[in-house]
Design an enzyme around this catalytic site. Structure first.
Site, PDB file in Angstrom:
ATOM      1  N   GLU A  43      -2.464 -30.270  17.052  1.00 47.78           N
ATOM      2  CA  GLU A  43      -3.709 -30.526  17.937  1.00 47.78           C
ATOM      3  C   GLU A  43      -4.665 -29.302  17.756  1.00 47.78           C
ATOM      4  O   GLU A  43      -4.316 -28.226  18.280  1.00 47.78           O
ATOM      5  CB  GLU A  43      -3.394 -30.706  19.467  1.00 47.78           C
ATOM      6  CG  GLU A  43      -4.750 -30.682  20.349  1.00 47.78           C
ATOM      7  CD  GLU A  43      -4.446 -30.587  21.765  1.00 47.78           C
ATOM      8  OE1 GLU A  43      -5.171 -29.998  22.431  1.00 47.78           O
ATOM      9  OE2 GLU A  43      -3.459 -31.145  22.272  1.00 47.78           O
ATOM     10  N   LYS A 131      -2.286 -36.306  29.822  1.00 44.10           N
ATOM     11  CA  LYS A 131      -1.842 -35.047  29.678  1.00 44.10           C
ATOM     12  C   LYS A 131      -1.956 -34.495  31.243  1.00 44.10           C
ATOM     13  O   LYS A 131      -2.979 -34.122  31.588  1.00 44.10           O
ATOM     14  CB  LYS A 131      -2.899 -34.334  28.771  1.00 44.10           C
ATOM     15  CG  LYS A 131      -2.754 -32.895  28.773  1.00 44.10           C
ATOM     16  CD  LYS A 131      -4.017 -32.526  27.906  1.00 44.10           C
ATOM     17  CE  LYS A 131      -4.095 -30.774  27.999  1.00 44.10           C
ATOM     18  NZ  LYS A 131      -5.413 -30.211  27.303  1.00 44.10           N
TER      19      LYS A 131
END
Length: 217
Positions: A43, A131
């Site tokens: 990421e 998340k």
């Protein structure tokens, strides 16, 4: 579909390396070191200068790596990331407009949520992975508490995840974890080899954990 291929890989690998850096070059070098250590989900946060260039280079050169964008605050940045090749988009908070943009392009969206109410709202917008952020504000047992009323939710804690508590997070039902500063705490700009060493430790630990627990994802 490509979206579900990406989700399947995140579930399979169980670890997303969250990459920050002071420059484009530094972010690329850290990413490469993580990949050398066996990490397959990267990421790139949009706190990195020219983050979209980093995403494009990694996505072009590493076809077997899942490359996504992080710290995406609104839909314009989401589209920029997707056009650069991002296979998933992560935000620190839930954004309806960003969710709509990701849905339009069939890209998994992973927003940061802290409460069951926020998670429920995200699920209504088709979010596949929540998340939990900042993860260091919670104990792993929080996951089991959330999954009592929301058994269908897929949670990925980010922040506060380390080698010592990995078992506990997965034991309580997370599908993956995001790890950032704990991967890079020992590196310096002249030697990235320590990042590869730590990355390998996380990969080996995740694989050992997956051999102990069976997840229904």
């Amino acid at each position: 579909m490509k979206k579900y291929e990406t989700l399947s890989k995140v579930f399979q690998y169980g670890l997303v390396a969250v990459i920050r850096g002071n420059s484009k070059e530094e972010a690329i070098n850290i990413s490469k070191a993580c990949i050398d250590g066996g990490i397959k989900c990267i990421e790139i946060t949009f706190t990195v200068p020219e983050a979209e260039v980093v995403i494009k280079e990694l996505a072009s050169n590493y076809k077997d790596i899942v490359v996504g964008a992080g710290t995406v605050l609104e839909e314009c940045t989401a589209r920029l990331a997707i056009m650069a090749g991002a296979q998933f988009v992560v935000s620190p908070t839930f954004s309806r407009s960003t969710a709509e943009m990701c849905n339009l392009y069939q890209i998994p969206y992973m927003p940061g949520c802290m409460t069951i109410g926020e998670m429920q709202e995200a699920l209504k917008m088709g979010v596949d992975i929540i998340k939990l952020f900042p993860g260091n504000m919670y104990k792993p047992e929080f996951i089991k508490a959330v999954k009592a009323p929301l058994p269908q939710v897929n949670i990925m804690p980010t922040g506060g995840v380390n080698l010592e508590n990995l078992d506990s997070w997965f034991e309580n039902g997370v599908i993956a974890v995001g790890v950032g500063s704990n991967l890079t705490s020992t590196f310096n700009s002249n030697d990235y080899s320590s990042v590869s060493v730590v990355a390998k430790q996380y990969v080996e630990r995740i694989n050992a954990i997956k051999s102990k627990y069976v997840f229904s994802n």
